[in-house]
Design a protein around this motif. Structure first.
Motif, PDB file in Angstrom:
ATOM      1  N   UNK A  53      -2.556   5.190  -3.874  1.00 39.80           N
ATOM      2  CA  UNK A  53      -1.964   4.096  -4.890  1.00 39.80           C
ATOM      3  C   UNK A  53      -0.613   4.039  -4.739  1.00 39.80           C
ATOM      4  N   UNK A  54      -0.039   2.838  -4.824  1.00 39.33           N
ATOM      5  CA  UNK A  54       1.218   2.266  -4.690  1.00 39.33           C
ATOM      6  C   UNK A  54       2.012   2.976  -5.680  1.00 39.33           C
ATOM      7  N   UNK A  55       3.381   3.772  -5.223  1.00 36.30           N
ATOM      8  CA  UNK A  55       4.039   4.630  -5.864  1.00 36.30           C
ATOM      9  C   UNK A  55       3.856   6.003  -6.151  1.00 36.30           C
ATOM     10  N   UNK A  56       2.620   6.641  -5.441  1.00 39.32           N
ATOM     11  CA  UNK A  56       2.332   7.819  -5.292  1.00 39.32           C
ATOM     12  C   UNK A  56       2.351   8.508  -3.840  1.00 39.32           C
ATOM     13  N   UNK A  57       3.174   7.716  -3.010  1.00 38.99           N
ATOM     14  CA  UNK A  57       3.070   8.254  -1.661  1.00 38.99           C
ATOM     15  C   UNK A  57       4.358   8.209  -1.121  1.00 38.99           C
ATOM     16  N   UNK A  58       4.551   8.207   0.320  1.00 34.91           N
ATOM     17  CA  UNK A  58       5.693   8.346   1.021  1.00 34.91           C
ATOM     18  C   UNK A  58       6.537   6.978   1.296  1.00 34.91           C
ATOM     19  N   UNK A  59       5.947   5.820   0.815  1.00 30.97           N
ATOM     20  CA  UNK A  59       6.636   4.509   0.974  1.00 30.97           C
ATOM     21  C   UNK A  59       7.490   4.456   0.200  1.00 30.97           C
ATOM     22  N   UNK A  60       8.736   3.712   0.532  1.00 30.82           N
ATOM     23  CA  UNK A  60       9.732   3.244  -0.177  1.00 30.82           C
ATOM     24  C   UNK A  60       9.616   2.131  -0.743  1.00 30.82           C
ATOM     25  N   UNK A  61       8.783   2.029  -1.936  1.00 28.69           N
ATOM     26  CA  UNK A  61       8.175   0.862  -2.691  1.00 28.69           C
ATOM     27  C   UNK A  61       9.413   0.364  -3.299  1.00 28.69           C
ATOM     28  N   UNK A  62      10.251   0.622  -3.854  1.00 36.58           N
ATOM     29  CA  UNK A  62      11.477   0.153  -4.527  1.00 36.58           C
ATOM     30  C   UNK A  62      12.305  -0.684  -3.310  1.00 36.58           C
ATOM     31  N   UNK A  63      12.493  -0.171  -2.514  1.00 35.58           N
ATOM     32  CA  UNK A  63      13.225  -0.734  -1.172  1.00 35.58           C
ATOM     33  C   UNK A  63      12.392  -1.927  -0.700  1.00 35.58           C
ATOM     34  N   UNK A  95       0.899  -1.112  -0.049  1.00 35.34           N
ATOM     35  CA  UNK A  95       0.038   0.090   0.048  1.00 35.34           C
ATOM     36  C   UNK A  95       0.870   1.104   0.250  1.00 35.34           C
ATOM     37  N   UNK A  96       0.369   2.458  -0.064  1.00 33.78           N
ATOM     38  CA  UNK A  96       1.156   3.681  -0.077  1.00 33.78           C
ATOM     39  C   UNK A  96       0.504   4.377   0.899  1.00 33.78           C
ATOM     40  N   UNK A  97       1.031   5.675   1.189  1.00 32.15           N
ATOM     41  CA  UNK A  97       0.592   6.619   2.332  1.00 32.15           C
ATOM     42  C   UNK A  97       0.620   7.981   1.911  1.00 32.15           C
ATOM     43  N   UNK A  98      -0.319   8.910   1.710  1.00 28.66           N
ATOM     44  CA  UNK A  98      -0.391  10.189   1.238  1.00 28.66           C
ATOM     45  C   UNK A  98       0.778  10.864   1.694  1.00 28.66           C
ATOM     46  N   UNK A  99       1.354  11.744   1.293  1.00 27.65           N
ATOM     47  CA  UNK A  99       2.573  12.764   1.631  1.00 27.65           C
ATOM     48  C   UNK A  99       2.102  13.591   2.891  1.00 27.65           C
ATOM     49  N   UNK A 100       0.821  14.208   2.651  1.00 22.43           N
ATOM     50  CA  UNK A 100       0.175  14.750   3.800  1.00 22.43           C
ATOM     51  C   UNK A 100      -0.875  14.171   4.327  1.00 22.43           C
ATOM     52  N   UNK A 101      -0.730  13.512   5.659  1.00 25.24           N
ATOM     53  CA  UNK A 101      -1.760  13.074   6.311  1.00 25.24           C
ATOM     54  C   UNK A 101      -0.993  11.501   6.170  1.00 25.24           C
ATOM     55  N   UNK A 102      -1.991  10.451   6.684  1.00 25.02           N
ATOM     56  CA  UNK A 102      -1.730   9.086   6.610  1.00 25.02           C
ATOM     57  C   UNK A 102      -2.752   8.421   5.931  1.00 25.02           C
ATOM     58  N   UNK A 103      -3.350   8.958   5.030  1.00 21.50           N
ATOM     59  CA  UNK A 103      -4.412   8.457   4.270  1.00 21.50           C
ATOM     60  C   UNK A 103      -4.036   7.258   3.380  1.00 21.50           C
ATOM     61  N   UNK A 104      -4.350   6.434   2.943  1.00 17.94           N
ATOM     62  CA  UNK A 104      -4.249   5.437   1.833  1.00 17.94           C
ATOM     63  C   UNK A 104      -3.903   6.085   0.329  1.00 17.94           C
TER      64      UNK A 104
END
Length: 246
Positions: free
Chosen positions: A196-206, A185-194
């Motif tokens: 789309x994968x690759x659009x937020x702050x999570x290190x998806x590649x890692x 999953x991914x997390x919005x850059x402002x707040x912690x809402x869900x």
């Protein structure tokens, strides 16, 4: 070789409730290799197996509540064996004390043994509440340390690890080959809402790189809440994952 990618159907629960078969068809058309179940749309096992084969979808797992796992496990095992699903996932349990975690670890071992005896594997899926500390140890660590590695694996939900203030990559490394399934999953850059994968702050590649290193069997996209049309959301997530070259 890339880890196969599945969709947790809870993401599409509203449309699946109205048209389960049509929902699976659209998931296949978008390009997912597999699906993880959160219910079976009322279908008989043989009919679901035929539909999956027709759509070229593989079962990546099935979320089954602990109440069903403890009261009707044989039916769960029989159904999932018929549809060709290997992973039975306990998606939730509530805890108040350290002893609750230790007691539930025994329950997981018992369920895991019965799954193992029938050629299946039990996994436990975390949320954020397993990251309460007890004498310095997270509750999730207590489950990991007190379950038999031959009987119980884990489906690490990377969003909820991040939400709880821990590091998803460290957890994937720690759980190693027992991190059989991974919720992306991914997390919005402002707040912690869900997001789309690759659009937020999570290190998806890692996260994906580490999952590949430890031998994770399935990457499973789940978005608990979608602000866009959910089919658009799951396509964005899959398209972004396919861009990762590891």
């Amino acid at each position: 070789m890339m880890i196969p990618m599945a969709l947790q159907l809870y993401t599409l629960r509203d449309v699946a409730e109205k048209d389960f078969s049509g929902t699976l068809k659209r998931v296949s058309q978008i390009g997912y290799t597999g699906v993880e179940f959160a219910g079976y749309g009322g279908m008989e096992a043989k009919d679901l197996k035929n539909l999956l084969d027709e759509l070229n979808l593989k079962p990546a797992g099935s979320h089954v509540g602990v109440d069903v796992l403890t009261t009707d496990l044989k039916k769960v095992i029989d159904y999932n064996s018929q549809i060709g699903n290997h992973f039975i996932v306990c998606p939730w349990q509530k805890y108040a004390t350290k002893d609750d975690f230790l007691s539930f670890a025994k329950v997981l071992n018992e369920i895991g043994q019965k799954c193992h005896d029938n050629g299946l594997k039990l996994c436990y899926h975390n949320h954020a509440h397993e990251f309460e500390r007890f004498q310095g140890n997270y509750g999730l660590d207590l489950l990991f340390e007190n379950t038999d590695p031959d009987l119980v694996d884990f489906e690490i939900d990377t969003y909820w690890v991040e939400y709880a203030g821990a590091d998803p990559i460290s957890y994937i490394r720690k759980f190693g080959k027992r991190a059989s399934l991974l919720h992306l999953k991914d997390m919005e850059r402002v707040g912690k809402d869900f997001a789309e994968v690759g659009t937020g702050i999570m290190d998806i590649r890692g996260i994906v790189s580490t999952a590949k290193f430890v031998g994770t069997k399935w990457l499973i996209v789940e978005q608990d809440k979608c602000k866009k049309d959910p089919f658009e959301s799951i396509k964005i997530s899959l398209d972004n994952l396919k861009k990762i070259d590891i």
